[in-house]
Write a protein that holds these residues in place. Structure first.
Motif, PDB file in Angstrom:
ATOM      1  N   ARG A  30      11.171  -0.707  10.923  1.00  0.00           N
ATOM      2  CA  ARG A  30      10.976  -1.732  12.057  1.00  0.00           C
ATOM      3  C   ARG A  30       9.788  -2.709  11.763  1.00  0.00           C
ATOM      4  NH1 ARG A  30      11.343  -0.892  18.452  1.00  0.00           N
ATOM      5  NH2 ARG A  30      10.773  -3.103  19.060  1.00  0.00           N
ATOM      6  N   LEU A  31       8.639  -2.049  11.452  1.00  0.00           N
ATOM      7  CA  LEU A  31       7.416  -3.014  10.983  1.00  0.00           C
ATOM      8  C   LEU A  31       7.669  -3.994  10.025  1.00  0.00           C
ATOM      9  CD1 LEU A  31       4.818   0.119  11.104  1.00  0.00           C
ATOM     10  CD2 LEU A  31       5.033  -1.881  12.956  1.00  0.00           C
ATOM     11  N   HIS A  32       8.515  -3.611   8.990  1.00  0.00           N
ATOM     12  CA  HIS A  32       8.708  -4.323   7.777  1.00  0.00           C
ATOM     13  C   HIS A  32       9.944  -5.512   8.500  1.00  0.00           C
ATOM     14  CE1 HIS A  32       9.704  -5.751   3.886  1.00  0.00           C
ATOM     15  NE2 HIS A  32      10.843  -5.646   4.206  1.00  0.00           N
ATOM     16  N   ASP A  33      10.577  -5.136   9.130  1.00  0.00           N
ATOM     17  CA  ASP A  33      11.767  -6.292   9.425  1.00  0.00           C
ATOM     18  C   ASP A  33      11.286  -7.331  10.522  1.00  0.00           C
ATOM     19  OD1 ASP A  33      13.582  -4.710   8.085  1.00  0.00           O
ATOM     20  OD2 ASP A  33      14.603  -3.940   9.879  1.00  0.00           O
ATOM     21  N   GLU A  34      10.216  -6.566  11.458  1.00  0.00           N
ATOM     22  CA  GLU A  34       9.640  -7.609  12.198  1.00  0.00           C
ATOM     23  C   GLU A  34       8.488  -8.432  11.692  1.00  0.00           C
ATOM     24  OE1 GLU A  34       9.044  -5.684  16.118  1.00  0.00           O
ATOM     25  OE2 GLU A  34      10.969  -5.016  16.373  1.00  0.00           O
ATOM     26  N   GLY A  35       8.199  -8.365  10.399  1.00  0.00           N
ATOM     27  CA  GLY A  35       7.012  -9.025   9.592  1.00  0.00           C
ATOM     28  C   GLY A  35       5.605  -8.223  10.030  1.00  0.00           C
ATOM     29  N   LEU A  36       5.839  -7.212  10.445  1.00  0.00           N
ATOM     30  CA  LEU A  36       4.388  -6.637  10.825  1.00  0.00           C
ATOM     31  C   LEU A  36       4.150  -5.532   9.970  1.00  0.00           C
ATOM     32  CD1 LEU A  36       4.978  -6.077  14.622  1.00  0.00           C
ATOM     33  CD2 LEU A  36       3.451  -7.748  13.604  1.00  0.00           C
ATOM     34  N   ASP A  37       4.538  -5.906   8.542  1.00  0.00           N
ATOM     35  CA  ASP A  37       4.491  -4.906   7.538  1.00  0.00           C
ATOM     36  C   ASP A  37       3.073  -4.372   7.011  1.00  0.00           C
ATOM     37  OD1 ASP A  37       5.443  -3.468   5.674  1.00  0.00           O
ATOM     38  OD2 ASP A  37       5.764  -5.066   3.928  1.00  0.00           O
ATOM     39  N   PRO A  38       2.696  -3.215   7.524  1.00  0.00           N
ATOM     40  CA  PRO A  38       1.526  -2.735   6.650  1.00  0.00           C
ATOM     41  C   PRO A  38       1.680  -2.491   5.356  1.00  0.00           C
ATOM     42  CG  PRO A  38       2.530  -0.954   8.090  1.00  0.00           C
ATOM     43  CD  PRO A  38       3.342  -2.322   7.953  1.00  0.00           C
ATOM     44  N   HIS A  39       0.656  -2.614   4.603  1.00  0.00           N
ATOM     45  CA  HIS A  39       0.767  -2.184   3.366  1.00  0.00           C
ATOM     46  C   HIS A  39       1.147  -0.682   2.962  1.00  0.00           C
ATOM     47  CE1 HIS A  39      -0.805  -6.229   1.904  1.00  0.00           C
ATOM     48  NE2 HIS A  39      -1.773  -6.130   2.946  1.00  0.00           N
ATOM     49  N   ALA A  40       0.544  -0.012   3.678  1.00  0.00           N
ATOM     50  CA  ALA A  40       0.874   1.432   3.699  1.00  0.00           C
ATOM     51  C   ALA A  40       0.618   2.102   5.026  1.00  0.00           C
ATOM     52  CB  ALA A  40      -0.167   2.268   2.581  1.00  0.00           C
ATOM     53  N   LEU A  41       1.548   3.257   5.337  1.00  0.00           N
ATOM     54  CA  LEU A  41       1.438   3.802   6.388  1.00  0.00           C
ATOM     55  C   LEU A  41       1.359   5.300   6.689  1.00  0.00           C
ATOM     56  CD1 LEU A  41       1.901   3.684   9.730  1.00  0.00           C
ATOM     57  CD2 LEU A  41       4.232   3.643   9.151  1.00  0.00           C
ATOM     58  N   PHE A  51       3.729  12.207   7.352  1.00  0.00           N
ATOM     59  CA  PHE A  51       4.318  10.852   6.845  1.00  0.00           C
ATOM     60  C   PHE A  51       3.573   9.945   6.229  1.00  0.00           C
ATOM     61  CE2 PHE A  51       6.382   6.865   7.379  1.00  0.00           C
ATOM     62  CZ  PHE A  51       7.742   6.947   6.673  1.00  0.00           C
ATOM     63  N   GLU A  52       3.782   9.369   5.126  1.00  0.00           N
ATOM     64  CA  GLU A  52       3.066   8.327   4.343  1.00  0.00           C
ATOM     65  C   GLU A  52       4.135   7.570   3.538  1.00  0.00           C
ATOM     66  OE1 GLU A  52      -0.129   9.755   1.777  1.00  0.00           O
ATOM     67  OE2 GLU A  52       0.963  11.684   1.448  1.00  0.00           O
ATOM     68  N   THR A  53       3.819   6.266   3.693  1.00  0.00           N
ATOM     69  CA  THR A  53       4.666   5.201   2.913  1.00  0.00           C
ATOM     70  C   THR A  53       3.918   4.153   2.413  1.00  0.00           C
ATOM     71  OG1 THR A  53       6.852   4.223   2.709  1.00  0.00           O
ATOM     72  CG2 THR A  53       5.833   4.296   4.628  1.00  0.00           C
ATOM     73  N   ALA A  54       4.353   3.267   1.340  1.00  0.00           N
ATOM     74  CA  ALA A  54       3.562   2.319   0.922  1.00  0.00           C
ATOM     75  C   ALA A  54       4.656   1.166   0.449  1.00  0.00           C
ATOM     76  CB  ALA A  54       2.575   2.582  -0.019  1.00  0.00           C
ATOM     77  N   ARG A  55       4.535   0.095   0.616  1.00  0.00           N
ATOM     78  CA  ARG A  55       5.437  -0.863  -0.122  1.00  0.00           C
ATOM     79  C   ARG A  55       4.889  -1.851  -1.310  1.00  0.00           C
ATOM     80  NH1 ARG A  55      10.428  -1.557   2.600  1.00  0.00           N
ATOM     81  NH2 ARG A  55      10.505  -0.965   5.001  1.00  0.00           N
ATOM     82  N   ALA A  56       5.550  -2.237  -2.185  1.00  0.00           N
ATOM     83  CA  ALA A  56       5.015  -2.951  -3.166  1.00  0.00           C
ATOM     84  C   ALA A  56       4.520  -4.112  -2.755  1.00  0.00           C
ATOM     85  CB  ALA A  56       6.121  -3.029  -4.205  1.00  0.00           C
ATOM     86  N   PRO A  57       2.995  -4.538  -3.380  1.00  0.00           N
ATOM     87  CA  PRO A  57       2.512  -3.956  -4.642  1.00  0.00           C
ATOM     88  C   PRO A  57       1.572  -2.883  -4.272  1.00  0.00           C
ATOM     89  CG  PRO A  57       1.413  -5.871  -3.734  1.00  0.00           C
ATOM     90  CD  PRO A  57       2.622  -5.590  -2.871  1.00  0.00           C
ATOM     91  N   CYS A  58       1.522  -2.421  -3.200  1.00  0.00           N
ATOM     92  CA  CYS A  58       0.672  -1.080  -2.876  1.00  0.00           C
ATOM     93  C   CYS A  58       1.457   0.091  -3.257  1.00  0.00           C
ATOM     94  CB  CYS A  58       0.384  -0.979  -1.370  1.00  0.00           C
ATOM     95  SG  CYS A  58      -0.523  -2.698  -0.734  1.00  0.00           S
ATOM     96  N   ALA A  59       0.444   1.197  -3.614  1.00  0.00           N
ATOM     97  CA  ALA A  59       1.341   2.285  -3.916  1.00  0.00           C
ATOM     98  C   ALA A  59       0.234   3.487  -3.228  1.00  0.00           C
ATOM     99  CB  ALA A  59       1.300   2.459  -5.409  1.00  0.00           C
ATOM    100  N   LEU A  60       1.011   4.519  -3.250  1.00  0.00           N
ATOM    101  CA  LEU A  60      -0.028   5.603  -2.685  1.00  0.00           C
ATOM    102  C   LEU A  60      -1.000   6.234  -3.412  1.00  0.00           C
ATOM    103  CD1 LEU A  60       3.033   7.459  -0.463  1.00  0.00           C
ATOM    104  CD2 LEU A  60       0.982   5.811   0.629  1.00  0.00           C
TER     105      LEU A  60
END
Length: 111
Positions: A30-41, A51-60
């Motif tokens: 939801r954060l991603h879909d609403e444009g509030l995309d943190p690099h990592a959570l 819980f932990e996740t990251a979206r490219a170009p970031c990585a855990l």
């Protein structure tokens, strides 16, 4: 320069601490879909990562540049408290009051 090494954070499944995994995945999406995309959570409960996740170009597995905004959000939240009674309720006690005369006597002038 000496570095302080801390033990790695322990990890548990979200279900082990009473959080449905699906809810955390839905939050990240939801954060991603609403444009509030943190690099990592990262979500922790009781000092353990659940819980932990990251979206490219970031990585855990790579360091990231992080800016702290916690003081900003905390002061904003306190600003929304509607009454002094709410502050007393949050603190569980009456807020400390500073003596203006003591401030004038202070050598630095700020405390």
């Amino acid at each position: 320069m000496a570095s302080s090494l801390r033990p790695p954070l322990t990890r548990r499944s979200p279900e082990e601490v009473g959080i449905p995994s699906a809810a955390l995945v839905a939050l990240a999406e939801r954060l991603h879909d609403e444009g509030l995309d943190p690099h990592a959570l990262l979500v922790a409960r009781g000092g353990e990562v659940v819980f932990e996740t990251a979206r490219a170009p970031c990585a855990l597995d790579r360091p990231a540049l992080v800016y702290s905004a916690s003081k900003t959000f905390t002061s904003l939240a306190i600003g929304f408290l509607p009454t002094r009674a709410a502050v007393v309720g949050c603190l569980g006690r009456e807020p400390a009051r500073r003596d203006p005369a003591a401030r004038r006597r202070s050598s630095c002038g700020t405390c």
